[in-house]
Structures are given as structure tokens and as C-alpha cells.
Write a protein that holds these residues in place. Structure first.
Motif, PDB file in Angstrom:
ATOM      1  N   TRP A  12       0.813  -1.205   0.000  1.00 64.98           N
ATOM      2  CA  TRP A  12       0.000   0.000   0.000  1.00 64.98           C
ATOM      3  C   TRP A  12       0.857   1.270   0.000  1.00 64.98           C
ATOM      4  CZ3 TRP A  12      -5.116   0.006  -0.836  1.00 64.98           C
ATOM      5  CH2 TRP A  12      -5.784  -1.213  -0.713  1.00 64.98           C
ATOM      6  N   ARG A  13       2.058   1.200  -0.537  1.00 64.81           N
ATOM      7  CA  ARG A  13       2.863   2.405  -0.703  1.00 64.81           C
ATOM      8  C   ARG A  13       2.164   3.336  -1.698  1.00 64.81           C
ATOM      9  NH1 ARG A  13       8.257   3.702   0.150  1.00 64.81           N
ATOM     10  NH2 ARG A  13       8.796   1.536   0.661  1.00 64.81           N
ATOM     11  N   SER A  14       2.202   4.619  -1.426  1.00 62.96           N
ATOM     12  CA  SER A  14       1.468   5.596  -2.250  1.00 62.96           C
ATOM     13  C   SER A  14       1.966   5.563  -3.697  1.00 62.96           C
ATOM     14  CB  SER A  14       1.650   7.001  -1.672  1.00 62.96           C
ATOM     15  OG  SER A  14       1.198   7.057  -0.335  1.00 62.96           O
ATOM     16  N   LYS A  15       0.994   5.529  -4.638  1.00 60.01           N
ATOM     17  CA  LYS A  15       1.320   5.525  -6.071  1.00 60.01           C
ATOM     18  C   LYS A  15       1.249   6.921  -6.689  1.00 60.01           C
ATOM     19  CE  LYS A  15       1.774   1.017  -6.487  1.00 60.01           C
ATOM     20  NZ  LYS A  15       1.474   0.642  -5.084  1.00 60.01           N
ATOM     21  N   THR A  16       0.558   7.840  -6.017  1.00 60.40           N
ATOM     22  CA  THR A  16       0.461   9.219  -6.482  1.00 60.40           C
ATOM     23  C   THR A  16       0.616  10.147  -5.284  1.00 60.40           C
ATOM     24  OG1 THR A  16      -1.939   9.327  -6.213  1.00 60.40           O
ATOM     25  CG2 THR A  16      -1.103   8.554  -8.348  1.00 60.40           C
ATOM     26  N   PHE A  17       0.846  11.414  -5.568  1.00 62.45           N
ATOM     27  CA  PHE A  17       0.963  12.391  -4.485  1.00 62.45           C
ATOM     28  C   PHE A  17      -0.346  12.532  -3.707  1.00 62.45           C
ATOM     29  CE2 PHE A  17       4.469  14.114  -7.210  1.00 62.45           C
ATOM     30  CZ  PHE A  17       5.490  13.948  -6.276  1.00 62.45           C
ATOM     31  N   ASP A  18      -1.465  12.311  -4.397  1.00 63.75           N
ATOM     32  CA  ASP A  18      -2.759  12.455  -3.731  1.00 63.75           C
ATOM     33  C   ASP A  18      -2.993  11.364  -2.694  1.00 63.75           C
ATOM     34  OD1 ASP A  18      -3.278  14.663  -5.304  1.00 63.75           O
ATOM     35  OD2 ASP A  18      -4.300  13.481  -6.868  1.00 63.75           O
ATOM     36  N   GLN A  19      -2.299  10.242  -2.796  1.00 65.17           N
ATOM     37  CA  GLN A  19      -2.481   9.144  -1.856  1.00 65.17           C
ATOM     38  C   GLN A  19      -1.606   9.289  -0.607  1.00 65.17           C
ATOM     39  OE1 GLN A  19      -1.791   5.486  -3.948  1.00 65.17           O
ATOM     40  NE2 GLN A  19      -3.562   5.735  -5.311  1.00 65.17           N
ATOM     41  N   VAL A  20      -0.697  10.229  -0.616  1.00 65.47           N
ATOM     42  CA  VAL A  20       0.158  10.448   0.558  1.00 65.47           C
ATOM     43  C   VAL A  20      -0.695  11.071   1.667  1.00 65.47           C
ATOM     44  CG1 VAL A  20       2.206  11.621   1.452  1.00 65.47           C
ATOM     45  CG2 VAL A  20       2.194  10.716  -0.882  1.00 65.47           C
ATOM     46  N   GLN A  75       0.592  14.892   4.493  1.00 68.47           N
ATOM     47  CA  GLN A  75       1.708  15.730   4.059  1.00 68.47           C
ATOM     48  C   GLN A  75       1.291  16.630   2.902  1.00 68.47           C
ATOM     49  OE1 GLN A  75       4.178  15.609   6.000  1.00 68.47           O
ATOM     50  NE2 GLN A  75       3.905  13.626   7.006  1.00 68.47           N
ATOM     51  N   ASP A  76       0.132  17.240   3.007  1.00 69.84           N
ATOM     52  CA  ASP A  76      -0.379  18.074   1.927  1.00 69.84           C
ATOM     53  C   ASP A  76       0.529  19.272   1.650  1.00 69.84           C
ATOM     54  OD1 ASP A  76      -2.499  16.372   1.694  1.00 69.84           O
ATOM     55  OD2 ASP A  76      -3.873  17.599   2.883  1.00 69.84           O
ATOM     56  N   HIS A  77       1.170  19.798   2.668  1.00 68.10           N
ATOM     57  CA  HIS A  77       2.031  20.967   2.465  1.00 68.10           C
ATOM     58  C   HIS A  77       3.236  20.625   1.592  1.00 68.10           C
ATOM     59  CE1 HIS A  77       3.878  18.749   5.738  1.00 68.10           C
ATOM     60  NE2 HIS A  77       4.986  19.458   5.598  1.00 68.10           N
ATOM     61  N   VAL A  78       3.604  19.342   1.519  1.00 74.97           N
ATOM     62  CA  VAL A  78       4.717  18.906   0.681  1.00 74.97           C
ATOM     63  C   VAL A  78       4.215  18.477  -0.695  1.00 74.97           C
ATOM     64  CG1 VAL A  78       6.581  17.209   0.429  1.00 74.97           C
ATOM     65  CG2 VAL A  78       6.082  18.223   2.674  1.00 74.97           C
ATOM     66  N   THR A  79       3.185  17.659  -0.731  1.00 71.90           N
ATOM     67  CA  THR A  79       2.730  17.087  -1.997  1.00 71.90           C
ATOM     68  C   THR A  79       2.149  18.148  -2.932  1.00 71.90           C
ATOM     69  OG1 THR A  79       0.606  16.545  -0.949  1.00 71.90           O
ATOM     70  CG2 THR A  79       2.312  14.850  -0.926  1.00 71.90           C
ATOM     71  N   GLN A  80       1.447  19.133  -2.378  1.00 69.42           N
ATOM     72  CA  GLN A  80       0.876  20.164  -3.240  1.00 69.42           C
ATOM     73  C   GLN A  80       1.973  20.991  -3.915  1.00 69.42           C
ATOM     74  OE1 GLN A  80      -2.283  20.437  -4.061  1.00 69.42           O
ATOM     75  NE2 GLN A  80      -2.802  18.703  -2.724  1.00 69.42           N
ATOM     76  N   THR A  81       3.034  21.292  -3.180  1.00 64.29           N
ATOM     77  CA  THR A  81       4.139  22.057  -3.772  1.00 64.29           C
ATOM     78  C   THR A  81       4.848  21.246  -4.853  1.00 64.29           C
ATOM     79  OG1 THR A  81       4.436  23.213  -1.674  1.00 64.29           O
ATOM     80  CG2 THR A  81       6.257  23.294  -3.241  1.00 64.29           C
ATOM     81  N   PHE A 124      14.539  16.028   1.948  1.00 66.83           N
ATOM     82  CA  PHE A 124      13.326  15.645   2.676  1.00 66.83           C
ATOM     83  C   PHE A 124      13.738  15.262   4.099  1.00 66.83           C
ATOM     84  CE2 PHE A 124      11.147  14.083  -1.467  1.00 66.83           C
ATOM     85  CZ  PHE A 124      10.996  15.404  -1.862  1.00 66.83           C
ATOM     86  N   THR A 125      13.148  15.931   5.077  1.00 61.78           N
ATOM     87  CA  THR A 125      13.473  15.668   6.481  1.00 61.78           C
ATOM     88  C   THR A 125      12.204  15.291   7.238  1.00 61.78           C
ATOM     89  OG1 THR A 125      13.141  17.966   7.207  1.00 61.78           O
ATOM     90  CG2 THR A 125      15.324  17.369   6.362  1.00 61.78           C
ATOM     91  N   GLY A 126      12.376  14.562   8.316  1.00 62.44           N
ATOM     92  CA  GLY A 126      11.232  14.158   9.129  1.00 62.44           C
ATOM     93  C   GLY A 126      11.492  12.826   9.802  1.00 62.44           C
ATOM     94  N   THR A 127      10.596  12.444  10.716  1.00 56.84           N
ATOM     95  CA  THR A 127      10.737  11.183  11.433  1.00 56.84           C
ATOM     96  C   THR A 127      10.447  10.004  10.511  1.00 56.84           C
ATOM     97  OG1 THR A 127       8.439  11.333  12.186  1.00 56.84           O
ATOM     98  CG2 THR A 127      10.126  12.255  13.616  1.00 56.84           C
ATOM     99  N   ARG A 128      10.710   8.816  11.002  1.00 59.14           N
ATOM    100  CA  ARG A 128      10.576   7.613  10.197  1.00 59.14           C
ATOM    101  C   ARG A 128       9.110   7.363   9.850  1.00 59.14           C
ATOM    102  NH1 ARG A 128      10.511   6.049  15.475  1.00 59.14           N
ATOM    103  NH2 ARG A 128       8.980   4.442  16.015  1.00 59.14           N
ATOM    104  N   GLY A 129       8.912   6.791   8.671  1.00 63.87           N
ATOM    105  CA  GLY A 129       7.584   6.356   8.270  1.00 63.87           C
ATOM    106  C   GLY A 129       6.606   7.447   7.925  1.00 63.87           C
ATOM    107  N   THR A 130       7.079   8.664   7.639  1.00 64.31           N
ATOM    108  CA  THR A 130       6.163   9.768   7.337  1.00 64.31           C
ATOM    109  C   THR A 130       6.010  10.025   5.842  1.00 64.31           C
ATOM    110  OG1 THR A 130       8.004  11.301   7.703  1.00 64.31           O
ATOM    111  CG2 THR A 130       6.507  10.932   9.540  1.00 64.31           C
ATOM    112  N   GLY A 131       6.723   9.267   4.995  1.00 64.25           N
ATOM    113  CA  GLY A 131       6.528   9.393   3.548  1.00 64.25           C
ATOM    114  C   GLY A 131       7.669  10.026   2.795  1.00 64.25           C
ATOM    115  N   LYS A 132       8.849  10.127   3.379  1.00 66.56           N
ATOM    116  CA  LYS A 132       9.980  10.773   2.689  1.00 66.56           C
ATOM    117  C   LYS A 132      10.414   9.952   1.472  1.00 66.56           C
ATOM    118  CE  LYS A 132      12.658  10.715   6.244  1.00 66.56           C
ATOM    119  NZ  LYS A 132      11.724  10.028   7.147  1.00 66.56           N
ATOM    120  N   THR A 133      10.660   8.680   1.677  1.00 64.21           N
ATOM    121  CA  THR A 133      11.109   7.833   0.558  1.00 64.21           C
ATOM    122  C   THR A 133      10.007   7.663  -0.482  1.00 64.21           C
ATOM    123  OG1 THR A 133      12.562   6.665   2.102  1.00 64.21           O
ATOM    124  CG2 THR A 133      12.146   5.614  -0.020  1.00 64.21           C
ATOM    125  N   SER A 134       8.767   7.556  -0.044  1.00 59.35           N
ATOM    126  CA  SER A 134       7.654   7.412  -0.990  1.00 59.35           C
ATOM    127  C   SER A 134       7.546   8.643  -1.880  1.00 59.35           C
ATOM    128  CB  SER A 134       6.342   7.190  -0.233  1.00 59.35           C
ATOM    129  OG  SER A 134       6.384   5.968   0.499  1.00 59.35           O
TER     130      SER A 134
END
Length: 589
Positions: A9-17, A20-26, A42-52
Motif C-alpha cells: 500500500w505504498r502511495s502511487k500518487t501524491f494524492d495518496q500520501v 503531508q499536503d504541504h509537501v505534496t501540493q508544492t 526531505f526531512t522528518g521522522t521515520r515512516g512519514t513518507g519521505k522515501t515514498s
């Protein structure tokens, strides 16, 4: 072959993240307009969507048919990046490839244009693990990168990244995902996977995930057992994740609330015998006390801040036993103990000492413990004893009678006397008797028989003179007077309370036959004397002495003088005649 939920269930599009709207919209706007940077951080704690998001951005900039900034995931470029067949998009783990040679190998390839896609993208995960030499080598190409090259750096510890690297990147900070967003996402996934996840179970997993979606999906995968319609509720989550031991931590804190040191040590011994790690136990106790503190200080909005390891009923029951100051002191003590366990020679002993201070606050002499007890007194709670054993205060004893053959020292100041009430009949001829100095008369030897005073029939022995009390008792049957009453009260209340009540400069008591009134002008003494721990023993002792139940009242101000009973008829005349005969060995006060 079964695939883990967080991978499936890893996000396939930015809309599925999620979250983190402040990141995906930009990023979507940059892809749609073509205003892309050559380097992202990309900075942040683990599992918040950086690699995705890094992989999404790599597909989006190379997508042949982007959809409003999102990759289409169906074109050859997107499919090749997804299955890893396109080598122009490379993901590098800096935790294991952190040397300068690894970065130089990338730089050697970076000069070549991509073969099948628009841009060559390098995703460097955990970039803070690079050595200084590797950072310097990376900085060289970040200053003047080729048109076809893009770097996406990801890290959980941005403070370890060189400032020169950060200044050449567009930095995006990924926030912890709100538990409500995680719970909603988990319920949607569980419905697709056929997992019977309840709302309570989803909320508990969301709190345990600590803001990380990947952790939440891993926990759901573990609790569901691979799906098959298994119901996942709060109880199953606790048992599957091994958090049932948290109930033992709650029981230990309950022993601390009751002040039951023996029960706490016995429970700790069982946990130690069952292989419980003392460091983990200190962490569980810290998490529980923290939850209680959050519940106390933020009752409306604190639910989202809970660790999630404890049910609401347990938190509600324990929260009623502690105030904020005590919880802060306990959390401070637990945190200090947990930090010291790493270098302790005997961890079990350290935990036992910590439990002793949690059960009995008087054993903790820290400033935080003293502040907690003072705050409890100011709030009108039950008094707490002093933090450390103190020497017993010197109690005022009745003045002993002066020996007949040894006159008292002139320099000793006499005990203060209370003036009699206005309506009390004065003793006749009392002033002349007080002016006589007893040690000017000839001393009388102990072995000589003492003459019997007038007024006693012949043959009867003269009663021994009793020591003069500090204050004469009121004329109420059974009432011994305030000093004697306090002497009998000692041992029925705590030593710290007794030291306050027994201080004549701070409190005085009067008994009128109906109720016991304590007079004081000090707020601290009022709160102590008003507590059931003091008033109940006082009322009980009054009933034992007088035979009738009485009330205890606290008043503000100075106590009125205590009534002095009138002398029996003829006693003064007999005493005058005895003194005239030379019986100067009697001290009249």
C-alpha cells in the motif's frame, strides 16, 4: 507470495500520501509547471513518507503523461522505475554506502545523460550518515549540476547534514501524521484486505505508531495475522504486540498510589523472575506517568498525545490518585533512573530504589519532591510528611517541681503564664504569696518528716505536690487541658502534623464542653488542622477523655485565655496559716 502491507500500500500518487499536503501540493505544482530544482532535501521522522515522495517525484519528472503533477504509473518510464529496470533512477542507502568512494562512483556516472528517461535521479536515503569527505565530494556536484541530473536526499536527523549541503537544496519538512488520519487510512486498507479492524483497534494502533504510517501498517499486519477476516480490537492489539505487560506497570503505579512498598517490591520481583528487562520497565512506567500527566494537563485535546499502551479506564482510575505536581516529580525521577540504568552495576537495585521513592515521597529529598508536597498543601490536599527524616522537635514538658533542698537558679526565666479570664474569681491573698521568695527561707532536709498541712485530718498522708502545668485546664470533667491533650495525641497523627499543632506560637486549643476549638493565624496550620487525618483523631481522643463525642472547629485569630478553676473553700486560709508556721517549702504559682 504475500507482500507486507506497508509495501503493498505504498502511495502511487501524491494524492495518496496521507498527512503531508504541504509537501505534496508544492511538488505537484513544480512538476506541472516544470519549475524543478536540481536538489531536494526531505526531512522528518521515520515512516512519514519521505522515501515514498522521493520515488513519486522521480517518476513524475520522467513520466511521459503526467496527470496534474502526478505520475500516470502506466507509461514505460513509470513502469520501468517501478519494477527497477531503469537504471537511471538509483536509490542509495547512505547508512551502508557512506564512504567517499561511493559518492565518487556516483559522480563518475552522473556526467552521462540518461538513456531512456528525461532525468537521471539519485535518491540518497539517510544522507546524514555520509562521512565528511563524502559530503565534500557531493557538494562539488551540487554546486554546478548538469541539466539532466537531480538529487533527492532524505534524512531523519537534519542537524547532522552540513549547512553547505542544505543551502543548495530545497528543504521539505515532513510532519508526524495525526493519529486520526492514520486510523482512517487503516480502516480503509483493512476493508480492502478483509481485516476486521474495529474503530478502537485502529485508534490504538494509530497512537502506537507515533505519527508514522509505515509503523502503523506494520502493526496492523502483525495484529491481523495476515488477514483472513480476523477481528482486530484493542485487546487483540495489546496481546499481539506484547503490551499486556503494561498492565503490570499500571499495577506497580497503583501500589505507588497506595503507598504499599511491600506489594510493589513483590510485583517487581515476579517481573524480574519472568525475565522482564528493567530498562523496558522504566520506559513503560515513564510512558504511563506521561500519559497521566497529559490527561491531567490537557483533558480535552490530550487524547491524541497518548502513547496508546494503556486503556482509558486504567488511566482514569490512576489519574484520580495523583496531582500534576506529583506526576511531574515522578516522571522526573523515572527519567533520571532510566538514564542511569545504562551505566548501572545493578539495575534491579536502582529500580527498587526508584519504586521506594514513588511509593513514599518522604524518601525523595529532591527539590521537585518538595515542590510537589508544597503544591499539595497549597491546594488543600492531605498533608505530606517532610522529605527526609528529621530530628523530633523538642516538646514542651510541664515544669518539674523544684527540689526542696536545691533552690532554682535565678537566671532561668519563668514559664509564661496566661492571664485569667475576666469572669474568673481571683484567688485571695495571691499577690503577697507570689512576692515571697522561697529560697530565702531556711532549707529543709529531705530526711526530716514534713508537717502535715492544716485542713487535713490527723493520720492522713499529705498528697504529693504535682508539677505545675503550663496552663491550667478548663473546669470540664475529663478534660486535661490543651498541653496534656497534645501529649496524649502524639502518636495518633503524623510527626510533621504534630510539630505544627504542638507549637504554641502557631496553634492553641480550647475546649468548652461541647466542641474543641483550635485557634491559629497561619494558613498552613489551618489546612493541616482541617484535614481528616488530624480532626478525626482529635475527636476520637476527646470522646475517650470526656465520654461524649465532640466536634473540632478551626478558627482564625488568637485563642482566649484558658479558664483557671477557683480554689476550694478554706484552702487559701489553710495555706496562709501553714506559711506563717514556717512551711516555706511550697512554691505557689
Amino acid at each position: 507470495m504475500y507482500q507486507a502491507l506497508y509495501r503493498k500500500w505504498r502511495s502511487k500518487t501524491f494524492d495518496q500520501v496521507v498527512g503531508q499536503d504541504h509537501v505534496t501540493q508544492t511538488l505537484k505544482r513544480q512538476v506541472a509547471t516544470g519549475r524543478l530544482s536540481h536538489a531536494y532535501l526531505f526531512t522528518g521522522t521515520r515512516g512519514t513518507g519521505k522515501t515514498s515522495c522521493a520515488k513519486l517525484l522521480a517518476r513524475a519528472v520522467n513520466c511521459e503523461n503526467p496527470q496534474a503533477g502526478n505520475p500516470c504509473n502506466v507509461c514505460p518510464s513509470c513502469q520501468g522505475i517501478l519494477n527497477g529496470s531503469i537504471l537511471d533512477v538509483l536509490e542509495l542507502d547512505a547508512a551502508s554506502n557512506n564512504g567517499v568512494d561511493d559518492i565518487r562512483a556516483i559522480l563518475d556516472e552522473a556526467v552521462y545523460t540518461p538513456a531512456t528517461v528525461k532525468k537521471r535521479v539519485y535518491i540518497i536515503d539517510e544522507v546524514h550518515m555520509l562521512s565528511n569527505q563524502a559530503f565534500n565530494a557531493l557538494l562539488q556536484i551540487l554546486e554546478e549540476p548538469p541539466e539532466h541530473l537531480m538529487f533527492i536526499l532524505a534524512t531523519t536527523e537534519v542537524h547532522k547534514v552540513l549547512a553547505t549541503i542544505k543551502s543548495r537544496c530545497q528543504q521539505f519538512a515532513f510532519k508526524r501524521i495525526h493519529p486520526s488520519d492514520i486510523a482512517t487510512h487503516l480502516l480503509r486498507i483493512s476493508k480492502e484486505e478483509g481485516i476486521g479492524l474495529t474503530d478502537g483497534g485502529a485508534a490504538l494502533i494509530a497512537r502506537l505508531a507515533d505519527g508514522g504510517m509505515r509503523d502503523a501498517l506494520s502493526l496492523l499486519d502483525q495484529c491481523s495475522g495476515g488477514g483472513n477476516g480476523t477481528a482486530v480490537d484493542e485487546e487483540r492489539v495489546l496481546s499481539s504486540l506484547g503490551l499486556a505487560g503494561n498492565l503490570e506497570a499500571a499495577a506497580l503505579l497503583q501500589n505507588a498510589a497506595d503507598g504499599d512498598i511491600a506489594a510493589a517490591l513483590e510485583r517487581l520481583d515476579k517481573l524480574y523472575a519472568n525475565g522482564k528487562e528493567m530498562t523496558a520497565l522504566a520506559g513503560e512506567l515513564s510512558a504511563l506517568v506521561r500519559d497521566l500527566l497529559v490527561r491531567k494537563t490537557a483533558p480535552k485535546t490530550g487524547a491524541a498525545l497518548m502513547t496508546g499502551g494503556f486503556d482509558g479506564e486504567t488511566l482514569k482510575k490512576l489519574s484520580a490518585r495523583f496531582d500534576v505536581a506529583r506526576l511531574a516529580q515522578m516522571l522526573n525521577r523515572l527519567q533520571k533512573t532510566a538514564a542511569d540504568l545504562t551505566r548501572s552495576a545493578n539495575r534491579r537495585t536502582d529500580i527498587e530504589l526508584c519504586l521506594l521513592t514513588l511509593c513514599d515521597p518522604t524518601l525523595d529529598g529532591s527539590v521537585a519532591s518538595l515542590s510537589a508536597r508544597i503544591a499539595r498543601l497549597e491546594q488543600g490536599g492531605a498533608p505530606v510528611p517532610a522529605p527526609a527524616p528529621q530530628a523530633a522537635p523538642v516538646q514542651k514538658q510541664p515544669q518539674a517541681a523544684v527540689p526542696r533542698d536545691e533552690p532554682p537558679l535565678p537566671e532561668e526565666p519563668p514559664l509564661p503564664e496566661e492571664p485569667p479570664l475576666l469572669d474568673a474569681p481571683p484567688l485571695p491573698d495571691a499577690p503577697p504569696m507570689r512576692n515571697e521568695i522561697p529560697w530565702e527561707a531556711p532549707p529543709v532536709q529531705r530526711e526530716e518528716p514534713q508537717p502535715a498541712p492544716l485542713g487535713h485530718p490527723a493520720g492522713e498522708s499529705r498528697p504529693e505536690p504535682s508539677p505545675a502545668p503550663q496552663t491550667a485546664p478548663t473546669n470540664v470533667p475529663g478534660w486535661p487541658g490543651w498541653p496534656a491533650f497534645l501529649a496524649q495525641l502524639k502518636g495518633m497523627i503524623s510527626l510533621s502534623d504534630y510539630s505544627m499543632i504542638n507549637n504554641p506560637a502557631m496553634a492553641e486549643g480550647r475546649f468548652d464542653g461541647r466542641k474543641l476549638t483550635i485557634w491559629t493565624t497561619f494558613e498552613v496550620v489551618k489546612k493541616i488542622a482541617s484535614s481528616p487525618a488530624v480532626t478525626q483523631p482529635m475527636a476520637q481522643l476527646c470522646q475517650q477523655l470526656t465520654g461524649v463525642a465532640h466536634q473540632v472547629e478551626i478558627r482564625d485569630g488568637q485563642a482566649p485565655p484558658e479558664e483557671i478553676p477557683a480554689a476550694p473553700p478554706g484552702a487559701v486560709d489553710a495555706l496562709d496559716e501553714f506559711v506563717a508556721r514556717g512551711g516555706s517549702n511550697i512554691t505557689v504559682e
